[in-house]
Scaffold this motif. Sequence first.
Motif, PDB file in Angstrom:
ATOM      1  N   VAL A 111      38.530  29.019  42.276  1.00 35.68           N
ATOM      2  CA  VAL A 111      37.263  29.305  41.599  1.00 35.68           C
ATOM      3  C   VAL A 111      37.413  28.957  40.127  1.00 35.68           C
ATOM      4  O   VAL A 111      38.423  29.284  39.499  1.00 35.68           O
ATOM      5  N   LEU A 112      36.401  28.273  39.600  1.00 37.14           N
ATOM      6  CA  LEU A 112      36.362  27.961  38.167  1.00 37.14           C
ATOM      7  C   LEU A 112      35.276  28.843  37.560  1.00 37.14           C
ATOM      8  O   LEU A 112      34.093  28.520  37.655  1.00 37.14           O
ATOM      9  N   PRO A 113      35.654  29.987  36.996  1.00 38.30           N
ATOM     10  CA  PRO A 113      34.636  30.929  36.534  1.00 38.30           C
ATOM     11  C   PRO A 113      34.128  30.629  35.128  1.00 38.30           C
ATOM     12  O   PRO A 113      34.845  30.086  34.294  1.00 38.30           O
ATOM     13  N   ARG A 114      32.885  30.996  34.925  1.00 37.25           N
ATOM     14  CA  ARG A 114      32.286  30.897  33.598  1.00 37.25           C
ATOM     15  C   ARG A 114      31.416  32.119  33.418  1.00 37.25           C
ATOM     16  O   ARG A 114      30.581  32.425  34.289  1.00 37.25           O
ATOM     17  N   PHE A 115      31.605  32.813  32.324  1.00 39.50           N
ATOM     18  CA  PHE A 115      30.821  34.032  32.084  1.00 39.50           C
ATOM     19  C   PHE A 115      29.562  33.688  31.303  1.00 39.50           C
ATOM     20  O   PHE A 115      29.613  32.974  30.301  1.00 39.50           O
ATOM     21  N   ASP A 117      40.055  34.279  27.649  1.00 41.85           N
ATOM     22  CA  ASP A 117      38.811  34.966  27.298  1.00 41.85           C
ATOM     23  C   ASP A 117      37.624  34.486  28.128  1.00 41.85           C
ATOM     24  O   ASP A 117      36.498  34.423  27.637  1.00 41.85           O
ATOM     25  N   SER A 118      37.882  34.114  29.371  1.00 37.33           N
ATOM     26  CA  SER A 118      36.795  33.717  30.273  1.00 37.33           C
ATOM     27  C   SER A 118      36.501  34.795  31.309  1.00 37.33           C
ATOM     28  O   SER A 118      35.713  34.562  32.216  1.00 37.33           O
ATOM     29  N   GLY A 119      37.155  35.930  31.199  1.00 39.08           N
ATOM     30  CA  GLY A 119      36.884  37.018  32.129  1.00 39.08           C
ATOM     31  C   GLY A 119      37.773  37.026  33.354  1.00 39.08           C
ATOM     32  O   GLY A 119      37.467  37.723  34.332  1.00 39.08           O
ATOM     33  N   LYS A 120      38.875  36.306  33.313  1.00 43.79           N
ATOM     34  CA  LYS A 120      39.755  36.250  34.495  1.00 43.79           C
ATOM     35  C   LYS A 120      40.322  37.627  34.843  1.00 43.79           C
ATOM     36  O   LYS A 120      40.369  38.005  36.012  1.00 43.79           O
ATOM     37  N   THR A 121      40.754  38.350  33.822  1.00 38.11           N
ATOM     38  CA  THR A 121      41.348  39.663  34.089  1.00 38.11           C
ATOM     39  C   THR A 121      40.310  40.608  34.692  1.00 38.11           C
ATOM     40  O   THR A 121      40.613  41.359  35.624  1.00 38.11           O
ATOM     41  N   THR A 122      39.108  40.562  34.179  1.00 39.31           N
ATOM     42  CA  THR A 122      38.046  41.419  34.710  1.00 39.31           C
ATOM     43  C   THR A 122      37.787  41.082  36.178  1.00 39.31           C
ATOM     44  O   THR A 122      37.644  41.981  37.017  1.00 39.31           O
ATOM     45  N   LEU A 123      37.729  39.798  36.479  1.00 37.31           N
ATOM     46  CA  LEU A 123      37.464  39.391  37.864  1.00 37.31           C
ATOM     47  C   LEU A 123      38.584  39.828  38.796  1.00 37.31           C
ATOM     48  O   LEU A 123      38.329  40.357  39.888  1.00 37.31           O
ATOM     49  N   VAL A 124      39.819  39.625  38.381  1.00 39.83           N
ATOM     50  CA  VAL A 124      40.920  39.986  39.285  1.00 39.83           C
ATOM     51  C   VAL A 124      41.013  41.507  39.407  1.00 39.83           C
ATOM     52  O   VAL A 124      41.338  42.028  40.486  1.00 39.83           O
ATOM     53  N   ALA A 125      40.691  42.218  38.345  1.00 37.94           N
ATOM     54  CA  ALA A 125      40.666  43.681  38.442  1.00 37.94           C
ATOM     55  C   ALA A 125      39.607  44.121  39.445  1.00 37.94           C
ATOM     56  O   ALA A 125      39.822  45.041  40.240  1.00 37.94           O
ATOM     57  N   GLY A 126      38.469  43.444  39.420  1.00 31.75           N
ATOM     58  CA  GLY A 126      37.411  43.757  40.374  1.00 31.75           C
ATOM     59  C   GLY A 126      37.848  43.490  41.801  1.00 31.75           C
ATOM     60  O   GLY A 126      37.536  44.259  42.720  1.00 31.75           O
ATOM     61  N   LEU A 127      38.591  42.403  41.995  1.00 31.05           N
ATOM     62  CA  LEU A 127      39.072  42.083  43.347  1.00 31.05           C
ATOM     63  C   LEU A 127      40.133  43.091  43.814  1.00 31.05           C
ATOM     64  O   LEU A 127      40.158  43.478  44.985  1.00 31.05           O
ATOM     65  N   VAL A 128      41.005  43.490  42.917  1.00 30.78           N
ATOM     66  CA  VAL A 128      42.011  44.492  43.283  1.00 30.78           C
ATOM     67  C   VAL A 128      41.321  45.812  43.615  1.00 30.78           C
ATOM     68  O   VAL A 128      41.671  46.493  44.581  1.00 30.78           O
ATOM     69  N   ASP A 129      40.333  46.147  42.815  1.00 27.66           N
ATOM     70  CA  ASP A 129      39.530  47.346  43.092  1.00 27.66           C
ATOM     71  C   ASP A 129      38.908  47.282  44.491  1.00 27.66           C
ATOM     72  O   ASP A 129      38.736  48.299  45.161  1.00 27.66           O
ATOM     73  N   ALA A 130      38.558  46.072  44.907  1.00 29.12           N
ATOM     74  CA  ALA A 130      37.912  45.884  46.213  1.00 29.12           C
ATOM     75  C   ALA A 130      38.929  45.812  47.351  1.00 29.12           C
ATOM     76  O   ALA A 130      38.556  45.557  48.497  1.00 29.12           O
ATOM     77  N   GLY A 131      40.206  45.968  47.028  1.00 28.94           N
ATOM     78  CA  GLY A 131      41.215  46.055  48.083  1.00 28.94           C
ATOM     79  C   GLY A 131      42.171  44.882  48.180  1.00 28.94           C
ATOM     80  O   GLY A 131      43.083  44.895  49.021  1.00 28.94           O
TER      81      GLY A 131
END
Lengths: 93, 288
Positions: free
Chosen positions: B207-211, B118-132
Motif C-alpha cells: 500500500v502506498l498511503p497518502r494522508f 510523516d505520512s501516517g505509517k505508524t498510525t496505520l500500523v497501530a490501527g492494524l495491530v489494534d485490529a488484531g
Amino acid sequence: MTARDATLHPRPGLLQEEIDGDLVILDPDSGLLHVLRGTATAAWSALRQGRATAELVREVTGVFGVSADGPEGAELLRFLEDLQRLGLVVRDT
Amino acid sequence: MLPVLGPYEAVEWLFTVETDGPAEHAALAGVLRALKGASRPSEAVHRYQLVTARRGREGSLLLDGEQLVHSPDPGLLYATLLWHVNRGVEGASHQHVLVHAAAAERDGGAVLMSAPMDSGKTTLVAGLVDAGLGYLTDETVALRTDGTVRPYHKALSLDEGSWPLLPHLRQLVPPAALTLSREQWQVPVDAVRPDALSPGARPVVVVLPRFRAGATASLEPAPRSDTLVELMHQRFAPERAPGRDFAVLAEIVRGSDCYRLTTGRLDEAVRLMLAALDRALSRQPTHR
C-alpha cells in the motif's frame, strides 16, 4: 534527429524488470528509474534485438497498425531521441 | 551506572545501553524490550552510554566511547538514542533491503505501507495491530533477499497528531518514557497484546498511503510497475546494492496486490486494508 539507418541498442549495464507487461528500467549509474508501457515497451524490445531505426519504426508501427510515415512514426522517432538523451540507448559504433 | 540493558538486536544493529539515570533506565528498558536479542560476540555489539546531567555538568550520549551529543535536556538525550538506533539499523543492515515502510501481518501474509516520513505509517500500523494483526515494524521494513520481512520490533513512535486517534495507547507507554518524551509516545507493542509481535511474513499487499485531512478513505489499485518505482525511491542506503534491491522489490510487487491508499479516517483506512489483505490471503495456496 535520429538517423534512420542508425542502429541503436540499450546501453550495457542497465537493469530491467518486466512486470504486467510494463518495463521498469534502472540505470545503476544515475539511480534513475524509468517505466515503459505499451508502444514504448515494444520499441525497447526491438532495440534489444538490434534493429536499424527505420526497421524498428516500421516494425513497431506495424504491430500497432499505423503508418511508419505518419505522426505515430514521428512520435516513435522522438521517443528514440529521448532515450538517447537520457543515455538509455547508444548508437552502434 | 545501573545494570546494562540488552543486548538488543535491531535488524543487524546490535547494541547495549548503559545509563546512570533511573528514569532513563526504566524508560529504555520498557521501550526497547521487544528488541532483546540473543547474546553475540562482544565485538559485534555497540555500546550506548547515556550519562545524565549532574551539578552543572551537561548530560551526554556516547556510542562506543565517542560522544554523539551533549545536552542539559534529558529528553533530548533519550530521543537521540532512540533516533540513533534507527540510524544504526540503516547503516549496519547490509544483508537486507531496507525500505521506509510500516508492516503488519496475518497468517504469514504481510501488508506493507510504504511512504516517506510523516505520512501516517505508524498510525496505520497501530490501527492494524489494534485490529488484531501482528506487528512487524512502523518505520523501516527489512527485507531478506528471499523477499520475506525480518521484523524490527521497535516501539511504535506516535506523534502528537495521532494521539486523538489512538488515545488508549497512552497507558501502555512506560511512565518514565512519558516523562522523558512529551512530544512522542513510544508504545511497546507487546503491551498492546502479548502475541502482537509477528515473527516475520511474506508481503502479499503493498500500500502506498497518502494522508489527506478530511478525505474519505479510498484504496485504488496501483500498477505494479509504479509500485516498484515507489519502493525503490523509499529505500534506505540506495547506493549500497541497487541491483539486488531492484530484483528483490520486483519479486515482491509481482507477488503482491498493490494499492494507493488515501487516508482521512483511520478506521476506514484500516477496514479497507483488512479487506485487501483478506483478498490477497484467500488466493494464497495455503488458504485455498
